[in-house]
Design a protein around this motif. Sequence first.
Motif, mmCIF file in Angstrom:
data_model
loop_
_atom_site.group_PDB
_atom_site.id
_atom_site.type_symbol
_atom_site.label_atom_id
_atom_site.label_comp_id
_atom_site.label_asym_id
_atom_site.label_seq_id
_atom_site.Cartn_x
_atom_site.Cartn_y
_atom_site.Cartn_z
ATOM 1 N N SER A 161 38.467 47.463 34.708
ATOM 2 C CA SER A 161 38.499 47.863 36.112
ATOM 3 C C SER A 161 39.423 47.014 36.968
ATOM 4 O O SER A 161 39.824 47.422 38.048
ATOM 5 C CB SER A 161 37.083 47.827 36.685
ATOM 6 O OG SER A 161 36.577 46.523 36.591
ATOM 7 N N ASN A 162 39.771 45.819 36.518
ATOM 8 C CA ASN A 162 40.561 44.926 37.367
ATOM 9 C C ASN A 162 42.059 45.134 37.172
ATOM 10 O O ASN A 162 42.602 44.890 36.104
ATOM 11 C CB ASN A 162 40.200 43.468 37.094
ATOM 12 C CG ASN A 162 38.875 43.090 37.725
ATOM 13 O OD1 ASN A 162 38.476 43.665 38.742
ATOM 14 N ND2 ASN A 162 38.188 42.130 37.134
ATOM 15 N N GLN A 163 42.700 45.557 38.268
ATOM 16 C CA GLN A 163 44.129 45.808 38.206
ATOM 17 C C GLN A 163 44.918 44.593 38.706
ATOM 18 O O GLN A 163 44.472 43.890 39.614
ATOM 19 C CB GLN A 163 44.459 47.016 39.101
ATOM 20 C CG GLN A 163 45.831 47.589 38.850
ATOM 21 C CD GLN A 163 46.161 48.746 39.783
ATOM 22 O OE1 GLN A 163 46.685 48.556 40.866
ATOM 23 N NE2 GLN A 163 45.845 49.950 39.353
ATOM 24 N N SER A 164 46.073 44.357 38.088
ATOM 25 C CA SER A 164 47.020 43.361 38.594
ATOM 26 C C SER A 164 48.316 44.088 38.898
ATOM 27 O O SER A 164 48.911 44.690 38.015
ATOM 28 C CB SER A 164 47.312 42.288 37.537
ATOM 29 O OG SER A 164 46.182 41.507 37.275
ATOM 30 N N LEU A 208 50.733 41.161 30.945
ATOM 31 C CA LEU A 208 49.797 42.279 31.117
ATOM 32 C C LEU A 208 50.087 43.348 30.074
ATOM 33 O O LEU A 208 50.689 44.381 30.373
ATOM 34 C CB LEU A 208 49.957 42.867 32.528
ATOM 35 C CG LEU A 208 49.674 41.923 33.699
ATOM 36 C CD1 LEU A 208 50.209 42.498 35.004
ATOM 37 C CD2 LEU A 208 48.179 41.631 33.819
ATOM 38 N N ALA A 227 48.308 45.545 28.720
ATOM 39 C CA ALA A 227 47.741 46.866 29.034
ATOM 40 C C ALA A 227 48.253 47.283 30.400
ATOM 41 O O ALA A 227 47.953 46.633 31.402
ATOM 42 C CB ALA A 227 46.215 46.800 29.042
ATOM 43 N N TYR A 233 46.296 45.826 33.674
ATOM 44 C CA TYR A 233 44.837 45.717 33.726
ATOM 45 C C TYR A 233 44.378 44.513 32.926
ATOM 46 O O TYR A 233 44.654 44.421 31.738
ATOM 47 C CB TYR A 233 44.180 46.996 33.199
ATOM 48 C CG TYR A 233 44.498 48.159 34.101
ATOM 49 C CD1 TYR A 233 43.676 48.448 35.190
ATOM 50 C CD2 TYR A 233 45.665 48.904 33.927
ATOM 51 C CE1 TYR A 233 43.993 49.472 36.067
ATOM 52 C CE2 TYR A 233 45.987 49.931 34.802
ATOM 53 C CZ TYR A 233 45.146 50.214 35.871
ATOM 54 O OH TYR A 233 45.486 51.206 36.740
ATOM 55 N N THR A 234 43.680 43.585 33.599
ATOM 56 C CA THR A 234 43.160 42.423 32.886
ATOM 57 C C THR A 234 41.816 42.736 32.238
ATOM 58 O O THR A 234 41.406 42.067 31.306
ATOM 59 C CB THR A 234 43.045 41.206 33.823
ATOM 60 O OG1 THR A 234 42.401 41.607 35.047
ATOM 61 C CG2 THR A 234 44.436 40.654 34.146
ATOM 62 N N ASP A 235 41.112 43.730 32.770
ATOM 63 C CA ASP A 235 39.988 44.317 32.038
ATOM 64 C C ASP A 235 39.913 45.787 32.426
ATOM 65 O O ASP A 235 40.855 46.295 33.045
ATOM 66 C CB ASP A 235 38.674 43.556 32.270
ATOM 67 C CG ASP A 235 38.067 43.810 33.634
ATOM 68 O OD1 ASP A 235 38.656 44.563 34.427
ATOM 69 O OD2 ASP A 235 37.003 43.251 33.915
#
Lengths: 324, 324
Positions: free
Chosen positions: B260-263, B137, B139, B256-258
């Motif tokens: 808005s999507n958090q990991s 990840l 970012a 963040y994979t994009d």
Amino acid sequence: MNKIKVGILGYGNLGQGVEMAVHQAEDMELVGVFSRRQPSQLTTESPTFSVDELEKMKDQIDVLILCGSSDKDLPKQGPYFAQYFNTVDSFDTHNDIPAYFNKVDKSAEDGGYVSVISSGWDPGLFSLNRLISEAILPAGETYTFWGPGKSQGHGAAVRQVEGVKDAVQYTIPSQKLLDEINQGHSIEYTSTTAHVREVFAVLEEDADPEQVEQMIVNMENYFKDYETKVCFISQEELDRDHGGVPHGGRVIRQGYTDESNQSLYEFRLNLDSNPEFTAAVNVACARAAYRMAEKGMVGAQTIFDIPPVLLSPKSAEELRRELL
Amino acid sequence: MNKIKVGILGYGNLGQGVEMAVHQAEDMELVGVFSRRQPSQLTTESPTFSVDELEKMKDQIDVLILCGSSDKDLPKQGPYFAQYFNTVDSFDTHNDIPAYFNKVDKSAEDGGYVSVISSGWDPGLFSLNRLISEAILPAGETYTFWGPGKSQGHGAAVRQVEGVKDAVQYTIPSQKLLDEINQGHSIEYTSTTAHVREVFAVLEEDADPEQVEQMIVNMENYFKDYETKVCFISQEELDRDHGGVPHGGRVIRQGYTDESNQSLYEFRLNLDSNPEFTAAVNVACARAAYRMAEKGMVGAQTIFDIPPVLLSPKSAEELRRELL
């Protein structure tokens, strides 16, 4: 620095996630997306090609990331493309991994390439943590909890039920068992006691809710023996509130360094997008595959075989200075 | 199977933990405990030797685990014994790791051995998770929280305060920040906002509690700027309730994979015995050091360089079948 040149085969959720993750990787560039569909049908700003172009372009691609499914695509694609490319895949049919490994290993050895198989989080990072925690704490028990998250297979099973128009399924870990572990107690773990299943379903117009619910909760292998909650909602609600693909879970080892001293080891993921995170793991593994091949290694590899330093774009020296 | 023959240098808490962990490892045997003390003074059923015997016994030992302290012992012992043995140590002075690595690396290369340095959990498993999570990840932000656990250095600092007869100190992670992370919010992390310090101290008979408390909470580098709670208790209470050496903590990456999507990636340890767990990690790394040397590798290594498969007593095939 020469960037690592990546190809993507398959452009579903996973392939799209790989595309995003390659763009986040400063040391990589995307050669293109390869698909069985007409290249012009793919909605992407990346170069697109027919899968038939792939072999001709083998000298332009350092690593090919296989984004097909474990049941239909990978059993053929994995061993086939391992002859011509360094590859990464997320083959996830646990029971078939040993046989799949052997097939890919033979192809990759014949071709002189490296293939990282079964990358992702389970198999993948969860497996890695099972290995490390058991190696460090040989006395103890390992538990895997999945969720909270959406299980694609279970959702598909519900959608097959007569009277169901549409549905999703969430797997929820048992908070009771997690609390017991955190209090230091040993637990009676089975996959069925450790998870609760929640179904959100849209009924066909003339369907009987009670009958449909009974068919769902009694479905062998999927819901029978589990605590299952079924909730009927409208198609609008389903589309609005349940469109994402969140998932996650945890691997916990409750180990003992002596008779009374417990060590709790926990690895947890909570993912807004399951396929995007799986893709991100695959991209880090693609970096490792390329570097292992550069070192002269060949054959199939798993996350168990990768020296972690090879996953990072940073040098070993930087990593020791900044992260050790 | 030939067992891996392990030597232990230093018999404090860490050395005793290594002794226990070697007994739990089915593929290892303990050659002996080496100490600067008179061998007859060590309370153990293992064979004991003077440190002066060590070099003579070099052909009887596959891996030597160095259990001395990072400030006084390892800066000399690490580079010295790396000439004669495969070694493992838990050198934990973060800022000095690069220089220490270079010294040990040179000795180990000259001698033709493998030395795993800075093993344990931080540095060690925490570092590994910082590396892996950042590689997957790119970012995002990584946070390290320590505790709940006993910090030896802080306890020692309190015991230096005039009027304090005895004391221990616990580091507690900020539940508020952990909750914010779990709710998906980004946080303002600094080491001081992320931790609370709890001191349990026994006063000298004539000491003024208020004055002592002020001296503690205002101590530069240790307590000033932290939220610190001081609690005065009796020596009996301290001995009865605060004798253990628990510790732990967590490494969290909010990635963040994009857009808005958090990991959320979290690795957590909760340890009844800090030295026993550190020792258990060192023993798994000793297995890896031995195997790396068997493969012909030489020089200093860290947890970043070790293919995880080498940490486990199981074969690669077993691991793929059982844990992948």
